[in-house]
Design a protein around this motif. Structure first.
Motif, short mmCIF file in Angstrom:
data_model
loop_
_atom_site.label_atom_id
_atom_site.label_comp_id
_atom_site.label_asym_id
_atom_site.label_seq_id
_atom_site.Cartn_x
_atom_site.Cartn_y
_atom_site.Cartn_z
N THR A 159 -29.53 30.55 20.50
CA THR A 159 -28.94 31.48 21.48
C THR A 159 -27.60 30.97 22.00
N ARG A 160 -27.33 29.71 21.81
CA ARG A 160 -26.04 29.13 22.22
C ARG A 160 -25.09 28.97 21.04
N GLY A 161 -25.52 29.44 19.89
CA GLY A 161 -24.66 29.39 18.72
C GLY A 161 -24.63 28.05 18.03
N TRP A 162 -25.60 27.19 18.31
CA TRP A 162 -25.66 25.87 17.68
C TRP A 162 -26.41 25.95 16.36
N GLU A 163 -26.00 25.14 15.41
CA GLU A 163 -26.70 25.05 14.14
C GLU A 163 -28.01 24.28 14.32
N GLN A 184 -36.17 17.74 13.80
CA GLN A 184 -35.47 18.99 14.12
C GLN A 184 -34.20 18.67 14.91
N PHE A 185 -33.06 19.17 14.45
CA PHE A 185 -31.77 18.86 15.06
C PHE A 185 -31.07 20.14 15.53
N ALA A 186 -30.44 20.06 16.69
CA ALA A 186 -29.54 21.10 17.18
C ALA A 186 -28.14 20.50 17.22
N LEU A 187 -27.20 21.08 16.49
CA LEU A 187 -25.88 20.50 16.29
C LEU A 187 -24.82 21.30 17.05
N VAL A 188 -24.04 20.59 17.86
CA VAL A 188 -22.94 21.18 18.63
C VAL A 188 -21.64 20.64 18.06
N GLU A 189 -20.90 21.48 17.37
CA GLU A 189 -19.67 21.02 16.73
C GLU A 189 -18.52 21.02 17.74
N LEU A 190 -17.96 19.85 17.95
CA LEU A 190 -16.80 19.67 18.84
C LEU A 190 -15.58 19.17 18.08
N VAL A 191 -15.83 18.35 17.04
CA VAL A 191 -14.76 17.77 16.23
C VAL A 191 -15.17 17.94 14.77
N PRO A 192 -14.73 19.01 14.11
CA PRO A 192 -15.18 19.27 12.75
C PRO A 192 -15.06 18.05 11.83
N ALA A 208 -34.11 17.29 28.48
CA ALA A 208 -32.95 16.72 29.15
C ALA A 208 -31.75 16.67 28.21
N GLY A 209 -32.00 16.28 26.95
CA GLY A 209 -30.92 16.22 25.98
C GLY A 209 -30.30 17.59 25.71
N LEU A 210 -31.15 18.61 25.60
CA LEU A 210 -30.63 19.96 25.38
C LEU A 210 -29.76 20.42 26.54
N HIS A 211 -30.21 20.16 27.75
CA HIS A 211 -29.43 20.61 28.91
C HIS A 211 -28.16 19.78 29.10
N ALA A 212 -28.22 18.48 28.78
CA ALA A 212 -26.99 17.69 28.82
C ALA A 212 -25.99 18.21 27.80
N ALA A 213 -26.47 18.53 26.60
CA ALA A 213 -25.58 19.06 25.56
C ALA A 213 -25.00 20.41 25.98
N ASP A 214 -25.81 21.23 26.62
CA ASP A 214 -25.34 22.55 27.06
C ASP A 214 -24.22 22.40 28.09
#
Length: 413
Positions: A46-50, A59-67, A95-101
């Motif tokens: 829902t946040r557009g993360w891979e 299971q990994f949720a990836l937030v791309e900041l620096v391609p 906690a990790g998910l919310h920190a990443a958000d």
């Protein structure tokens, strides 16, 4: 400040697999584990993360900041012990998910320092080891400590393999594992030190030496009513004496030096009118000093030989799941102390007696391990508890640690 959404999410996830006494039962690769994984996936997508799932079910949720850059990885595990607590592991993932958000939102708004790395959150497979032994499986495979093919063939007490169980819940993945630059994990202490001293954050500096003994006691099956006591070769009696020795070996060392236990036992044929022919059990030995564990192991093996001879049994004992002391990077501990000062939160250095995914990750990447207080130090049971305010403060702390890791704080030295 922490938004209410973290606590809302934490208490919502605690409803999955909830037990009557406020614990959870979400053993690895069960339907309840699948439900938490689906919650994790939805949060990320829902946040557009891979979202990726690797070959051992991590299971990994990836937030791309620096391609193209490696990832700073945050996380822990969502699986639990049978009738376990709702904080152990799950707190660190949420906690990790919310920190990443928060960090992703700051980055999108242009309010964050330029990062050197991407950001990811992980839900490690089978950290607890309650269904599939050994524990800390997913992160150990990721770190190259355990063999993936071998772990996929491990079976539970019903004969179901890891491969079959992951396939049944739809989480036998094949995605590429992210390249990581650093790892950070926050967890409940599972001890009394932080609560006793009134300190909100523990910066873990090292882990205890641990090892297990996989013990098989072999006797002879016979009739409980018709076999004379002198003719019996009772595997359960021998196992009971082994268990007693495992407990008593701690008395041979200074108080609080060594801990030991037998937590799992299987019995064959497990009939009320049959003398047992086979018992399988696992003994767990832990101390800060490797020499203490090895000395306790040797004393147990000597006791086992005596029990074997006394009762006409055959007892096999093999070393299993041996984990050396791990020392976390001094730069990461200092980073935690700097963050504590900047946030006005007290922190202290602390050792971990329990194993965590960070113990495996510390082998391959700069790692920060953090604790928040546990009420009464209770864990692996339904009474496990940490206060909302301590959890919220921990999320703030983890977020700031992650921000600094993203700018290369542990790569500077």
């Amino acid at each position: 400040m922490t938004t209410p959404s973290f606590l809302t999410d934490f208490h919502r996830v605690a409803e999955i697999g909830a037990t009557p006494n406020h614990g959870v039962d979400r053993q690895a690769a069960t339907a309840e584990d699948r439900e938490t994984r689906e919650w994790f996936r939805t949060f990320a997508q829902t946040r557009g993360w891979e979202v990726r799932v690797d070959g051992i079910g991590n299971q990994f949720a990836l937030v791309e900041l620096v391609p193209g850059a490696p990832y700073v990885l945050l996380g822990s595990h969502l699986d639990s012990q049978p009738l376990g607590g709702r904080f152990d592991g799950a707190y660190g993932v949420i906690a990790g998910l919310h920190a990443a958000d928060r960090i992703a939102n700051s980055h999108a708004a242009g309010d964050a320092a330029a990062p050197r790395f991407n950001l990811a959150v992980v839900n490690w497979f089978n950290e607890e080891g309650g269904r599939f032994a050994p524990s800390i499986m997913g992160s150990s495979v990721f770190a190259g400590i355990m063999d993936e093919a071998e772990m996929l063939e491990v079976r539970d007490l019903r004969g179901v393999s890891v491969r079959e169980a992951l396939d049944q819940i739809g989480y036998l993945g094949s995605d590429a594992r992210p390249e990581i630059a650093a790892y950070a994990e926050i967890h409940i202490e599972q001890g009394r030190i932080l609560e006793r001293e009134g300190i909100p954050i523990g910066a873990v500096d090292s882990s205890w030496y641990t090892q297990k003994l996989d013990i098989e006691v072999l006797g002879e099956q016979s009739h409980t009513g018709a076999t004379l006591m002198s003719d019996r070769h009772d595997a359960l009696l021998g196992a009971a004496k082994v268990i007693q020795r495992v407990h008593e070996v701690t008395d041979q060392f200074p108080p609080e030096t060594l801990v030991s236990s037998v937590g799992q036992l299987t019995l064959e044929p497990n009939s009320p009118i049959v003398v047992a022919r086979r018992v399988h059990l696992v003994a767990d030995l832990r101390a800060d000093d490797e020499a203490v564990v090895l000395a306790a192991r040797d004393r147990l093996l000597a006791d086992i030989r005596l029990i074997e001879a006394e009762h006409g049994l055959t007892i096999h004992a093999r070393d299993f799941d041996v984990r050396a002391n791990q020392h976390y990077p001094e730069s990461g501990i200092r980073l935690s102390e700097e963050v504590a000062a900047s946030l006005g939160l007290g922190a202290r250095r602390i050792r971990t007696m329990a194993g965590h995914d960070s113990v495996a990750m510390n082998r391959i990447a700069p790692t920060v391990m953090l604790f928040i207080p546990s009420v009464d130090g209770v864990s692996h049971c339904e009474r496990e508890f940490s206060r909302d305010e301590d959890m919220a403060a921990g999320v703030d702390f983890l977020t700031e640690v992650a921000r600094r890791l993203l700018t290369g704080a542990l790569q500077a030295e």
